[in-house]
Design an enzyme around this catalytic site. Structure first.
Site, PDB file in Angstrom:
ATOM      1  N   LYS A   1      -1.103   4.984   4.684  1.00 57.62           N
ATOM      2  CA  LYS A   1      -2.093   4.072   5.295  1.00 57.62           C
ATOM      3  C   LYS A   1      -1.837   3.898   6.799  1.00 57.62           C
ATOM      4  O   LYS A   1      -0.707   3.688   7.224  1.00 57.62           O
ATOM      5  CB  LYS A   1      -2.033   2.708   4.593  1.00 57.62           C
ATOM      6  CG  LYS A   1      -3.083   1.738   5.096  1.00 57.62           C
ATOM      7  CD  LYS A   1      -3.289   0.596   4.128  1.00 57.62           C
ATOM      8  CE  LYS A   1      -4.314  -0.401   4.652  1.00 57.62           C
ATOM      9  NZ  LYS A   1      -5.617   0.224   4.941  1.00 57.62           N
TER      10      LYS A   1
ATOM     11  N   HIS B   1       0.823  -1.218   0.000  1.00 57.92           N
ATOM     12  CA  HIS B   1       0.000   0.000   0.000  1.00 57.92           C
ATOM     13  C   HIS B   1       0.853   1.262   0.000  1.00 57.92           C
ATOM     14  O   HIS B   1       2.040   1.236   0.310  1.00 57.92           O
ATOM     15  CB  HIS B   1      -0.906   0.015   1.235  1.00 57.92           C
ATOM     16  CG  HIS B   1      -2.133  -0.823   1.092  1.00 57.92           C
ATOM     17  ND1 HIS B   1      -2.129  -2.175   1.290  1.00 57.92           N
ATOM     18  CD2 HIS B   1      -3.412  -0.490   0.762  1.00 57.92           C
ATOM     19  CE1 HIS B   1      -3.356  -2.661   1.089  1.00 57.92           C
ATOM     20  NE2 HIS B   1      -4.151  -1.658   0.764  1.00 57.92           N
TER      21      HIS B   1
HETATM   22  N1  LIG Z   1     -13.111  -0.688   1.963  1.00 63.49           N
HETATM   23  C1  LIG Z   1     -12.461  -0.193   0.917  1.00 63.49           C
HETATM   24  O1  LIG Z   1     -12.755  -0.533  -0.245  1.00 63.49           O
HETATM   25  C2  LIG Z   1     -11.399   0.825   1.128  1.00 63.49           C
HETATM   26  C3  LIG Z   1     -11.092   1.205   2.393  1.00 63.49           C
HETATM   27  N2  LIG Z   1     -10.196   2.188   2.626  1.00 63.49           N
HETATM   28  C4  LIG Z   1     -10.061   2.609   4.007  1.00 63.49           C
HETATM   29  O2  LIG Z   1     -10.811   3.818   4.159  1.00 63.49           O
HETATM   30  C5  LIG Z   1     -10.181   4.636   5.141  1.00 63.49           C
HETATM   31  C6  LIG Z   1      -9.892   6.003   4.528  1.00 63.49           C
HETATM   32  O3  LIG Z   1      -8.941   5.850   3.492  1.00 63.49           O
HETATM   33  P1  LIG Z   1      -8.403   7.129   2.676  1.00 63.49           P
HETATM   34  O4  LIG Z   1      -9.520   7.798   1.972  1.00 63.49           O
HETATM   35  O5  LIG Z   1      -7.237   6.637   1.905  1.00 63.49           O
HETATM   36  O6  LIG Z   1      -7.896   8.046   3.880  1.00 63.49           O
HETATM   37  P2  LIG Z   1      -7.755   9.634   3.914  1.00 63.49           P
HETATM   38  O7  LIG Z   1      -6.891   9.920   5.108  1.00 63.49           O
HETATM   39  O8  LIG Z   1      -7.335  10.149   2.591  1.00 63.49           O
HETATM   40  O9  LIG Z   1      -9.241  10.137   4.171  1.00 63.49           O
HETATM   41  C7  LIG Z   1      -9.871  10.092   5.399  1.00 63.49           C
HETATM   42  C8  LIG Z   1     -10.573  11.427   5.571  1.00 63.49           C
HETATM   43  O10 LIG Z   1     -11.348  11.357   6.760  1.00 63.49           O
HETATM   44  C9  LIG Z   1     -11.106  12.539   7.497  1.00 63.49           C
HETATM   45  N3  LIG Z   1     -11.444  12.342   8.890  1.00 63.49           N
HETATM   46  C10 LIG Z   1     -10.652  12.025   9.938  1.00 63.49           C
HETATM   47  N4  LIG Z   1     -11.369  11.964  11.065  1.00 63.49           N
HETATM   48  C11 LIG Z   1     -12.644  12.268  10.726  1.00 63.49           C
HETATM   49  C12 LIG Z   1     -13.845  12.376  11.452  1.00 63.49           C
HETATM   50  N5  LIG Z   1     -13.883  12.171  12.780  1.00 63.49           N
HETATM   51  N6  LIG Z   1     -14.975  12.701  10.796  1.00 63.49           N
HETATM   52  C13 LIG Z   1     -14.967  12.918   9.463  1.00 63.49           C
HETATM   53  N7  LIG Z   1     -13.850  12.833   8.709  1.00 63.49           N
HETATM   54  C14 LIG Z   1     -12.705  12.512   9.343  1.00 63.49           C
HETATM   55  C15 LIG Z   1      -9.646  12.824   7.246  1.00 63.49           C
HETATM   56  O11 LIG Z   1      -9.306  14.145   7.607  1.00 63.49           O
HETATM   57  P3  LIG Z   1      -7.745  14.482   7.998  1.00 63.49           P
HETATM   58  O12 LIG Z   1      -6.931  14.089   6.803  1.00 63.49           O
HETATM   59  O13 LIG Z   1      -7.769  15.937   8.270  1.00 63.49           O
HETATM   60  O14 LIG Z   1      -7.434  13.636   9.198  1.00 63.49           O
HETATM   61  C16 LIG Z   1      -9.578  12.584   5.752  1.00 63.49           C
HETATM   62  O15 LIG Z   1     -10.003  13.696   5.007  1.00 63.49           O
HETATM   63  C17 LIG Z   1      -8.959   3.856   5.604  1.00 63.49           C
HETATM   64  O16 LIG Z   1      -9.287   3.089   6.749  1.00 63.49           O
HETATM   65  C18 LIG Z   1      -8.678   2.919   4.439  1.00 63.49           C
HETATM   66  O17 LIG Z   1      -7.993   1.759   4.819  1.00 63.49           O
HETATM   67  C19 LIG Z   1      -9.537   2.806   1.607  1.00 63.49           C
HETATM   68  C20 LIG Z   1      -9.767   2.431   0.318  1.00 63.49           C
HETATM   69  C21 LIG Z   1     -10.731   1.416  -0.024  1.00 63.49           C
HETATM   70  O1  LIG Z   2      -5.989   2.272   2.883  1.00 59.90           O
HETATM   71  C1  LIG Z   2      -6.200   1.936   1.690  1.00 59.90           C
HETATM   72  O2  LIG Z   2      -5.766   2.565   0.729  1.00 59.90           O
HETATM   73  C2  LIG Z   2      -6.990   0.732   1.444  1.00 59.90           C
HETATM   74  N1  LIG Z   2      -7.574   0.142   2.445  1.00 59.90           N
HETATM   75  C3  LIG Z   2      -8.359  -1.029   2.403  1.00 59.90           C
HETATM   76  C4  LIG Z   2      -7.697  -2.139   3.186  1.00 59.90           C
HETATM   77  O3  LIG Z   2      -7.135  -1.871   4.265  1.00 59.90           O
HETATM   78  O4  LIG Z   2      -7.762  -3.292   2.771  1.00 59.90           O
HETATM   79  C5  LIG Z   2      -8.750  -1.405   0.992  1.00 59.90           C
HETATM   80  C6  LIG Z   2      -7.693  -1.173  -0.026  1.00 59.90           C
HETATM   81  O5  LIG Z   2      -6.672  -2.071   0.203  1.00 59.90           O
HETATM   82  C7  LIG Z   2      -7.193   0.267   0.052  1.00 59.90           C
END
Ligand SMILES: NC(=O)C1=CN([C@@H]2O[C@H](COP(=O)(O)OP(=O)(O)OC[C@H]3O[C@@H](n4cnc5c(N)ncnc54)[C@H](OP(=O)(O)O)[C@@H]3O)[C@@H](O)[C@H]2O)C=CC1
Ligand SMILES: O=C(O)C1=N[C@H](C(=O)O)C[C@H](O)C1
Length: 245
Positions: free
Chosen positions: A135, A131
């Protein structure tokens, strides 16, 4: 029209989810909330999509479920205890459902499914997930879930642990042990999300690999979850349950 809210709306995935909801003919984006915004902005939503952070997702779930809003959760970091707490929240709020999926990519779900199918035919299996360095959790939710599915298939087939003669090791060299399956986590600039499930048997190796090429890949699965969550009773874990596999 389904009234949809997005939590983590300015994040890497949240931005893509907002665009996809906005473009969907059967959905209305009624609230887009990020860190430090009031959750009350999500009050008009029927379904809230959460892509935030493992440290805050449980509080978000409590807020949504206690108001009868159905969460669709991509945020990772869920273990058995967390899932049990979500089940308790839902039991206390009958009629409210939740979908939690470690990966909303259709190809990623297929990769997990194929790994589960293959597991019983091989003596050895290990998982390598790779990743981007931003992350928060390791191993990834996808790797954790894959390991659980593979371990279950191995147990059903009567297979013991993968052979391993290691008696001396630098801490972590063999990765994390998830349900008896070794999982290795790589964090590298330029990557998005990738995984290999490596299976070894009698003179053969099968590698099942998945690559995420952009984050819009998650949105068809998220929209499917938004459309279905209201009719899926209680807690559903994994998008596979919606895919007729
Ligand atoms: N299930 C799936 O298919 C996937 C899951 N994921 C997961 O999703 C999550 C987010 O990933 P990603 O988008 O890359 O992360 P990012 O850090 O880019 O986005 C998360 C966002 O949430 C904000 N945030 C933090 N705390 C809060 C809160 N209390 N309320 C509202 N917003 C908040 C962050 O703000 P700030 O940056 O200011 O902290 C940021 O803008 C991770 O756990 C990742 O592993 C990711 C991709 C695919
Ligand atoms: O943090 C990410 O980027 C992603 N998170 C998810 C995971 O923890 O499996 C899904 C994907 O791998 C992207």
């Amino acid at each position: 029209m389904i009234r949809v809210g997005v939590l983590g709306a300015r994040g890497r995935v949240g931005v893509e989810v907002c665009k996809a909801v906005h473009a969907a003919a059967d959905m209305e984006l009624v609230g887009a909330v990020d860190k430090d915004d009031p959750l009350e902005l999500l009050a008009p939503a029927e379904v809230v999509v959460d892509f935030t952070h493992p440290d805050v997702v449980m509080g978000n779930l409590e807020w949504c479920i206690s108001r009868g809003i159905h969460p669709v959760v991509g945020t990772t970091g869920f273990d058995g205890d967390r899932l049990e707490r979500v089940r308790e929240m839902l039991a206390a709020n009958p009629g409210t459902n939740a979908l939690i999926a470690p990966n909303f990519g259709i190809a990623a779900v297929l990769m997990m499914h194929f790994a589960q199918q293959a597991a019983k035919y091989f003596e050895s299996v290990e998982i390598v997930e790779l990743h981007h360095p931003g992350k928060a959790d390791a191993p990834s939710g996808t790797a954790r879930r894959t390991a659980e599915l593979v371990a279950e298939a191995r147990r059903k087939a009567g297979l013991g642990p993968s052979p391993d003669a290691t008696t001396q090791e630098i801490d972590g060299a063999r990765g994390a042990d998830v349900d008896g399956v070794h999982v290795h986590a790589v964090r590298l600039a330029a990557l998005i999300a990738h995984q290999e499930v490596i299976l070894g048997g009698e003179g053969e190796v099968l590698t099942i690999r998945h690559d995420t090429m952009n984050r819009s890949s998650f949105t068809p699965g998220v929209l499917l979850g938004v459309r279905r969550v209201r009719s899926l009773p209680g807690l559903t874990v994994g998008l596979d349950a919606l895919l007729d596999l």
